[in-house]
Enzyme design. Sequence first.
Site, PDB file in Angstrom:
ATOM      1  CD1 TRP A 106      -2.345  -2.044   1.424  1.00 30.99           C
ATOM      2  CD2 TRP A 106      -3.216  -0.815  -0.028  1.00 30.99           C
ATOM      3  NE1 TRP A 106      -3.299  -3.036   1.036  1.00 30.99           N
ATOM      4  CE2 TRP A 106      -3.911  -1.923   0.093  1.00 30.99           C
ATOM      5  CE3 TRP A 106      -3.654   0.163  -0.892  1.00 30.99           C
ATOM      6  CZ2 TRP A 106      -5.178  -2.063  -0.670  1.00 30.99           C
ATOM      7  CZ3 TRP A 106      -4.695  -0.039  -1.617  1.00 30.99           C
ATOM      8  CH2 TRP A 106      -5.640  -1.140  -1.608  1.00 30.99           C
ATOM      9  CB  ILE A 107       4.345   1.934  -0.709  1.00 31.76           C
ATOM     10  CG1 ILE A 107       4.688   0.820   0.476  1.00 31.76           C
ATOM     11  CG2 ILE A 107       5.517   2.988  -0.789  1.00 31.76           C
ATOM     12  CD1 ILE A 107       4.293   1.196   1.738  1.00 31.76           C
ATOM     13  CB  SER A 108       1.252   6.671  -1.788  1.00 35.31           C
ATOM     14  OG  SER A 108      -0.108   6.437  -1.037  1.00 35.31           O
ATOM     15  CD  GLU A 311       0.067  10.212   6.203  1.00 38.27           C
ATOM     16  OE1 GLU A 311       0.306  10.863   7.021  1.00 38.27           O
ATOM     17  OE2 GLU A 311       0.255  10.419   5.022  1.00 38.27           O
ATOM     18  N   GLY A 312      -2.894   6.685   9.936  1.00 41.28           N
ATOM     19  CA  GLY A 312      -3.760   6.427  11.229  1.00 41.28           C
ATOM     20  C   GLY A 312      -5.132   6.374  10.938  1.00 41.28           C
TER      21      GLY A 312
HETATM   22  C1  LIG Z   1      -4.720   4.477  -0.865  1.00 36.90           C
HETATM   23  C2  LIG Z   1      -4.022   4.384   0.352  1.00 36.90           C
HETATM   24  C3  LIG Z   1      -2.478   4.679   0.358  1.00 36.90           C
HETATM   25  C4  LIG Z   1      -1.726   4.359   1.265  1.00 36.90           C
HETATM   26  N1  LIG Z   1      -0.150   4.747   1.210  1.00 36.90           N
HETATM   27  C5  LIG Z   1       0.627   4.411   2.073  1.00 36.90           C
HETATM   28  C6  LIG Z   1       2.020   4.961   2.164  1.00 36.90           C
HETATM   29  O1  LIG Z   1       2.346   5.695   1.288  1.00 36.90           O
HETATM   30  N2  LIG Z   1       2.980   4.278   2.825  1.00 36.90           N
HETATM   31  C7  LIG Z   1       2.506   3.484   3.862  1.00 36.90           C
HETATM   32  O2  LIG Z   1       3.435   3.053   4.701  1.00 36.90           O
HETATM   33  N3  LIG Z   1       1.284   2.947   4.015  1.00 36.90           N
HETATM   34  C8  LIG Z   1       0.394   3.505   3.345  1.00 36.90           C
HETATM   35  N4  LIG Z   1      -1.035   2.899   3.245  1.00 36.90           N
HETATM   36  C9  LIG Z   1      -1.445   2.069   4.271  1.00 36.90           C
HETATM   37  C10 LIG Z   1      -2.309   2.452   5.537  1.00 36.90           C
HETATM   38  O3  LIG Z   1      -1.327   3.669   6.242  1.00 36.90           O
HETATM   39  C11 LIG Z   1      -2.624   1.435   6.362  1.00 36.90           C
HETATM   40  O4  LIG Z   1      -3.811   0.722   5.343  1.00 36.90           O
HETATM   41  C12 LIG Z   1      -3.168   2.037   7.653  1.00 36.90           C
HETATM   42  O5  LIG Z   1      -2.131   2.184   8.618  1.00 36.90           O
HETATM   43  C13 LIG Z   1      -4.035   0.977   8.255  1.00 36.90           C
HETATM   44  O6  LIG Z   1      -3.275  -0.344   8.326  1.00 36.90           O
HETATM   45  P1  LIG Z   1      -4.015  -1.820   7.845  1.00 36.90           P
HETATM   46  O7  LIG Z   1      -4.724  -1.584   6.448  1.00 36.90           O
HETATM   47  O8  LIG Z   1      -3.163  -2.732   7.900  1.00 36.90           O
HETATM   48  O9  LIG Z   1      -5.185  -2.011   8.853  1.00 36.90           O
HETATM   49  P2  LIG Z   1      -5.415  -2.781  10.259  1.00 36.90           P
HETATM   50  O10 LIG Z   1      -4.093  -1.978  11.053  1.00 36.90           O
HETATM   51  O11 LIG Z   1      -5.053  -4.080  10.109  1.00 36.90           O
HETATM   52  O12 LIG Z   1      -6.506  -2.151  10.759  1.00 36.90           O
HETATM   53  C14 LIG Z   1      -7.908  -2.932  10.461  1.00 36.90           C
HETATM   54  C15 LIG Z   1      -9.078  -2.383  11.285  1.00 36.90           C
HETATM   55  O13 LIG Z   1      -8.897  -2.578  12.507  1.00 36.90           O
HETATM   56  C16 LIG Z   1      -8.825  -1.392  13.317  1.00 36.90           C
HETATM   57  N5  LIG Z   1      -8.060  -1.548  14.242  1.00 36.90           N
HETATM   58  C17 LIG Z   1      -6.768  -1.871  14.271  1.00 36.90           C
HETATM   59  N6  LIG Z   1      -6.119  -1.692  15.647  1.00 36.90           N
HETATM   60  C18 LIG Z   1      -7.120  -1.409  16.406  1.00 36.90           C
HETATM   61  C19 LIG Z   1      -7.029  -0.839  17.763  1.00 36.90           C
HETATM   62  N7  LIG Z   1      -6.208  -1.136  18.416  1.00 36.90           N
HETATM   63  N8  LIG Z   1      -8.444  -0.403  18.374  1.00 36.90           N
HETATM   64  C20 LIG Z   1      -9.351  -0.221  17.491  1.00 36.90           C
HETATM   65  N9  LIG Z   1      -9.378  -0.524  16.076  1.00 36.90           N
HETATM   66  C21 LIG Z   1      -8.528  -1.013  15.629  1.00 36.90           C
HETATM   67  C22 LIG Z   1      -8.236  -0.210  12.434  1.00 36.90           C
HETATM   68  O14 LIG Z   1      -8.991   0.990  12.682  1.00 36.90           O
HETATM   69  C23 LIG Z   1      -9.113  -0.962  11.115  1.00 36.90           C
HETATM   70  O15 LIG Z   1     -10.413  -0.438  11.114  1.00 36.90           O
HETATM   71  C24 LIG Z   1      -1.931   3.365   2.235  1.00 36.90           C
HETATM   72  C25 LIG Z   1      -3.224   3.049   2.177  1.00 36.90           C
HETATM   73  C26 LIG Z   1      -3.989   3.469   1.232  1.00 36.90           C
HETATM   74  C27 LIG Z   1      -5.588   2.772   1.427  1.00 36.90           C
END
Ligand SMILES: Cc1cc2nc3c(=O)[nH]c(=O)nc-3n(C[C@H](O)[C@H](O)[C@H](O)COP(=O)(O)OP(=O)(O)OC[C@H]3O[C@@H](n4cnc5c(N)ncnc54)[C@H](O)[C@@H]3O)c2cc1C
Length: 329
Positions: A106-108, A311-312
Amino acid sequence: MGVCIPEKYGGVGMDYNTLAIICEELERGDTAFRTAVSVHTGLNSMTLLQWGTEEQKQKYLVTQAKGEKIGAFGLTEPNAGSDVAAMETTAVKDGDDYLLNGSKTWISLCDVADHFLTFAKTDLGAKHKGISCFIVERSFPGVSTKAIKGKLGIRAGNTGEVFYVRVPSENMLGYEGEGFKIAMAALDNGRFTVAAGACGTIMASLEASVKYCEERKTFGKEIGRNQLVQQMIAKMYANLEISRLLVFKAGWLKNRGKRNTQETSLAKWISCDAAYEAANDAVQIHGAYGFSNEFPVERYLRNAKAPVIYEGTREIHTIMQGEYWLPRG
Ligand SMILES: Cc1cc2nc3c(=O)[nH]c(=O)nc-3n(C[C@H](O)[C@H](O)[C@H](O)COP(=O)(O)OP(=O)(O)OC[C@H]3O[C@@H](n4cnc5c(N)ncnc54)[C@H](O)[C@@H]3O)c2cc1C
C-alpha cells in the site's frame, strides 16, 4: 514539491499554513494530487530535513524539493499496518551494507518514486526500539515495485508493493533503533497535509452540491429550497470551518516549533470523517445522478474513504485522543 523546505535545500521556505492551503486546493481538484504532496513532501522530504545528515540532505533532499526526484514512504506491511511494531522486514548488517529482507505494501507512488524512506527491524527482540529507518534508491540492487489494481478510489494515484534488498550503511536515517521515533515524526507532518486536503474535498462537495441545488427542481421549486437539503449544505459548511480551524491551529503550533501531535491527530481525524460525510451527502443531494460518474461527487465519495484509513485510521486517532485524557499508568 518543496513548500516547507528551506531555500538552501532547494525548497521555497514557506510556512505550514501555506502548505495547508496548497493541499486543500489540490484535493479540491483530486485527492491523488494531494496524496502525492503528502507522501513526497510531508512524509519523505520533511523527514529528511529533520533527521538527515548534511550529506544526506544534499544528496536526496535538494533534488526532491526541486521536484526532480520523487520520494515515497514505506511503513505498512502485509501483516503490519496500525501496529507498526509488528513489522516483519528485517535489516541485517552485511559488510558495508544492510540486507533488507521483507516487503512493504500500500505504498503511494511506489512505481514512480526514485527514493523511498523505509523501515526495518535491526533488533528483533526490541519491539518499537528495534526499528531503524533507511533511504533506499530505486536503483539499489534488488529493489522492485508492483502496483495494486482495483482500488476503490484515488485511481489517479499509484499505490502498491515495494521489495528491497541491499542498502549501504550510510543510508541509515538517524541512528539504529530510532526508526519508530522517525516514523511518528514523519506522520505528524503527513497527517497535517491529509487533514488540510480533506478540507478540499468538503469544499468541492459543497460547491458541486450548491450548483446542483440551484439547477434541479422537484415539486415546482429548486431542491435547495427544501430545508432537509439545506441542512446537508449547512453541515458541510460548518464542518469545513471546523476542519480548517483545527488544521490552522496545528499549523500555527508547527510554525512555532511547538509540540502538535495531539492537535494534528485531532485535525486529521475530524476533517477526514467530515470530508467523507460531505462527499456522501453530496451524492445524496444529486440523487440517482450522484450514483454515476456523470457528476464528480461519486469520485469525491470514493476518494474520501482512503484518508479515513491511511496515516492512522479513524479508530487509532480516536484512541490517541482518549489516551491523552486517560493516559496509561
Ligand atoms: C490509498 C492508500 C495509500 C496508502 N499509502 C501508504 C504509504 O504511502 N505508505 C505506507 O506506509 N502506508 C500507506 N497506506 C497504508 C495505510 O497507512 C494502512 O492501511 C493503515 O495504517 C491501516 O493499516 P491496515 O490497513 O493494515 O489496517 P489494520 O491495522 O489491520 O486495521 C484494520 C481495522 O482494525 C482497526 N484497528 C486496528 N487496531 C485497532 C485498535 N487497537 N483499536 C481499534 N481498532 C483497531 C483499524 O482502525 C481498522 O479499521 C496506504 C493505504 C491506502 C488505502
